[in-house]
Design a protein around this motif. Structure first.
Motif, PDB file in Angstrom:
ATOM      1  N   THR A  76     -20.449 -30.223 -16.896  1.00 29.66           N
ATOM      2  CA  THR A  76     -21.258 -29.396 -17.784  1.00 29.66           C
ATOM      3  C   THR A  76     -20.431 -28.194 -18.222  1.00 29.66           C
ATOM      4  OG1 THR A  76     -22.162 -28.070 -15.982  1.00 29.66           O
ATOM      5  CG2 THR A  76     -23.364 -30.082 -16.582  1.00 29.66           C
ATOM      6  N   LEU A  77     -20.934 -27.516 -19.226  1.00 27.93           N
ATOM      7  CA  LEU A  77     -20.230 -26.347 -19.735  1.00 27.93           C
ATOM      8  C   LEU A  77     -20.145 -25.248 -18.683  1.00 27.93           C
ATOM      9  CD1 LEU A  77     -18.808 -25.362 -22.241  1.00 27.93           C
ATOM     10  CD2 LEU A  77     -20.969 -24.417 -23.034  1.00 27.93           C
ATOM     11  N   SER A  78     -21.169 -25.110 -17.862  1.00 30.05           N
ATOM     12  CA  SER A  78     -21.119 -24.090 -16.804  1.00 30.05           C
ATOM     13  C   SER A  78     -20.091 -24.445 -15.737  1.00 30.05           C
ATOM     14  CB  SER A  78     -22.498 -23.891 -16.176  1.00 30.05           C
ATOM     15  OG  SER A  78     -22.940 -25.080 -15.572  1.00 30.05           O
ATOM     16  N   ASP A  79     -19.918 -25.737 -15.449  1.00 30.38           N
ATOM     17  CA  ASP A  79     -18.865 -26.157 -14.514  1.00 30.38           C
ATOM     18  C   ASP A  79     -17.491 -25.782 -15.049  1.00 30.38           C
ATOM     19  OD1 ASP A  79     -20.794 -27.334 -12.909  1.00 30.38           O
ATOM     20  OD2 ASP A  79     -20.496 -29.334 -13.781  1.00 30.38           O
ATOM     21  N   ILE A  80     -17.296 -26.003 -16.324  1.00 29.49           N
ATOM     22  CA  ILE A  80     -15.999 -25.744 -16.934  1.00 29.49           C
ATOM     23  C   ILE A  80     -15.727 -24.249 -17.027  1.00 29.49           C
ATOM     24  CG2 ILE A  80     -14.666 -26.014 -19.063  1.00 29.49           C
ATOM     25  CD1 ILE A  80     -16.183 -28.697 -19.441  1.00 29.49           C
ATOM     26  N   THR A  81     -16.700 -23.479 -17.490  1.00 32.56           N
ATOM     27  CA  THR A  81     -16.471 -22.038 -17.656  1.00 32.56           C
ATOM     28  C   THR A  81     -16.341 -21.316 -16.320  1.00 32.56           C
ATOM     29  OG1 THR A  81     -18.848 -21.655 -17.908  1.00 32.56           O
ATOM     30  CG2 THR A  81     -17.540 -21.887 -19.926  1.00 32.56           C
ATOM     31  N   SER A  82     -16.881 -21.883 -15.256  1.00 28.46           N
ATOM     32  CA  SER A  82     -16.722 -21.238 -13.952  1.00 28.46           C
ATOM     33  C   SER A  82     -15.286 -21.337 -13.447  1.00 28.46           C
ATOM     34  CB  SER A  82     -17.686 -21.842 -12.931  1.00 28.46           C
ATOM     35  OG  SER A  82     -17.327 -23.180 -12.658  1.00 28.46           O
ATOM     36  N   GLU A  83     -14.519 -22.270 -13.981  1.00 28.66           N
ATOM     37  CA  GLU A  83     -13.121 -22.450 -13.584  1.00 28.66           C
ATOM     38  C   GLU A  83     -12.144 -21.845 -14.597  1.00 28.66           C
ATOM     39  OE1 GLU A  83     -12.174 -23.543 -10.739  1.00 28.66           O
ATOM     40  OE2 GLU A  83     -14.176 -24.158 -10.088  1.00 28.66           O
ATOM     41  N   ARG A  84     -12.647 -21.043 -15.516  1.00 30.77           N
ATOM     42  CA  ARG A  84     -11.814 -20.488 -16.577  1.00 30.77           C
ATOM     43  C   ARG A  84     -10.806 -19.488 -16.019  1.00 30.77           C
ATOM     44  NH1 ARG A  84     -15.089 -18.474 -21.521  1.00 30.77           N
ATOM     45  NH2 ARG A  84     -15.102 -20.689 -21.936  1.00 30.77           N
ATOM     46  N   ARG A  85      -9.579 -19.596 -16.496  1.00 28.88           N
ATOM     47  CA  ARG A  85      -8.498 -18.676 -16.144  1.00 28.88           C
ATOM     48  C   ARG A  85      -8.359 -17.646 -17.254  1.00 28.88           C
ATOM     49  NH1 ARG A  85      -9.068 -22.300 -12.619  1.00 28.88           N
ATOM     50  NH2 ARG A  85      -7.420 -23.009 -11.258  1.00 28.88           N
ATOM     51  N   PHE A  86      -7.482 -16.659 -17.064  1.00 28.03           N
ATOM     52  CA  PHE A  86      -7.311 -15.604 -18.058  1.00 28.03           C
ATOM     53  C   PHE A  86      -6.966 -16.145 -19.451  1.00 28.03           C
ATOM     54  CE2 PHE A  86      -4.639 -12.506 -20.282  1.00 28.03           C
ATOM     55  CZ  PHE A  86      -5.589 -11.509 -20.480  1.00 28.03           C
ATOM     56  N   PRO A  87      -6.024 -17.090 -19.584  1.00 34.43           N
ATOM     57  CA  PRO A  87      -5.749 -17.607 -20.937  1.00 34.43           C
ATOM     58  C   PRO A  87      -6.972 -18.238 -21.590  1.00 34.43           C
ATOM     59  CG  PRO A  87      -3.990 -18.239 -19.450  1.00 34.43           C
ATOM     60  CD  PRO A  87      -5.081 -17.636 -18.602  1.00 34.43           C
ATOM     61  N   GLY A  88      -7.862 -18.798 -20.793  1.00 34.89           N
ATOM     62  CA  GLY A  88      -9.067 -19.403 -21.343  1.00 34.89           C
ATOM     63  C   GLY A  88      -9.971 -18.396 -22.020  1.00 34.89           C
ATOM     64  N   TYR A  89      -9.995 -17.174 -21.512  1.00 34.89           N
ATOM     65  CA  TYR A  89     -10.794 -16.134 -22.155  1.00 34.89           C
ATOM     66  C   TYR A  89     -10.221 -15.785 -23.524  1.00 34.89           C
ATOM     67  CZ  TYR A  89     -13.352 -15.421 -17.847  1.00 34.89           C
ATOM     68  OH  TYR A  89     -14.147 -15.611 -16.749  1.00 34.89           O
ATOM     69  N   LEU A  90      -8.904 -15.727 -23.632  1.00 30.57           N
ATOM     70  CA  LEU A  90      -8.291 -15.407 -24.918  1.00 30.57           C
ATOM     71  C   LEU A  90      -8.402 -16.565 -25.906  1.00 30.57           C
ATOM     72  CD1 LEU A  90      -5.049 -13.551 -23.784  1.00 30.57           C
ATOM     73  CD2 LEU A  90      -7.161 -12.555 -24.658  1.00 30.57           C
ATOM     74  N   ILE A  91      -8.383 -17.791 -25.404  1.00 29.55           N
ATOM     75  CA  ILE A  91      -8.402 -18.956 -26.285  1.00 29.55           C
ATOM     76  C   ILE A  91      -9.820 -19.296 -26.735  1.00 29.55           C
ATOM     77  CG2 ILE A  91      -7.940 -21.442 -26.410  1.00 29.55           C
ATOM     78  CD1 ILE A  91      -5.660 -20.928 -24.374  1.00 29.55           C
ATOM     79  N   SER A  92     -10.772 -19.294 -25.809  1.00 28.30           N
ATOM     80  CA  SER A  92     -12.068 -19.896 -26.160  1.00 28.30           C
ATOM     81  C   SER A  92     -13.281 -19.161 -25.606  1.00 28.30           C
ATOM     82  CB  SER A  92     -12.101 -21.347 -25.663  1.00 28.30           C
ATOM     83  OG  SER A  92     -12.018 -21.369 -24.255  1.00 28.30           O
ATOM     84  N   ASP A  93     -13.230 -17.848 -25.507  1.00 26.03           N
ATOM     85  CA  ASP A  93     -14.417 -17.127 -25.074  1.00 26.03           C
ATOM     86  C   ASP A  93     -15.078 -16.482 -26.285  1.00 26.03           C
ATOM     87  OD1 ASP A  93     -16.404 -15.885 -23.690  1.00 26.03           O
ATOM     88  OD2 ASP A  93     -15.118 -14.633 -22.468  1.00 26.03           O
TER      89      ASP A  93
END
Length: 140
Positions: A76-93
């Motif tokens: 689920t999207l919550s499963d994926i976003t709970s594992e987000r790293r710093f680059p993930g915030y810059l790319i897709s937050d």
């Protein structure tokens, strides 16, 4: 528009327009990736973009092994976003992109040296997000 020497007039407007276009493109891309997750189509490239994990082998450690067709089932999207790293915030937050849009729009109405710094920061954030996204694997 006078806090940074040389950063006024056409350069300022061009920077603000670039921030707006970049953030809108990022929001549209993120929306598409979220729809793919909702449809159950989760591959390594999509997970890399949403989490910011740059090595597909680490995805297996975080989310478990994929199925035979290299897809992850039941995420689920919550499963994926709970594992987000710093680059993930810059790319897709979405919050980062909306904050950049807000800074760009407010900068037209509030003239202050602080606002010039925020516009430059928003531009750097957008550039960093695109640069990090470029480093992610496309096909795994």
């Amino acid at each position: 528009m006078g806090g940074v020497p040389g950063f006024d007039g056409i350069a300022f407007v061009a920077t603000v327009i670039a921030i707006l276009l970049s953030a809108i493109a990022s929001l549209l891309g993120t929306m598409t990736r979220k729809q793919q997750v909702d449809n159950g189509v989760v591959d390594a490239a999509l997970l890399c973009e949403l989490t910011g994990i740059q090595d597909p082998r680490i995805l297996q450690d975080v989310f478990g092994p994929p199925t035979m067709n290299r897809m992850w089932q039941g995420l689920t999207l919550s499963d994926i976003t709970s594992e987000r790293r710093f680059p993930g915030y810059l790319i897709s937050d979405d919050r980062v992109d909306w904050a950049c849009i807000a800074v760009a729009l407010v900068s037209f109405f509030w003239q202050h040296p602080l606002m010039d710094g925020l516009v430059i920061t928003a531009a750097i954030v957008q550039i960093a997000g695109w640069a990090l996204a470029y480093q992610l694997p496309r096909q795994v």
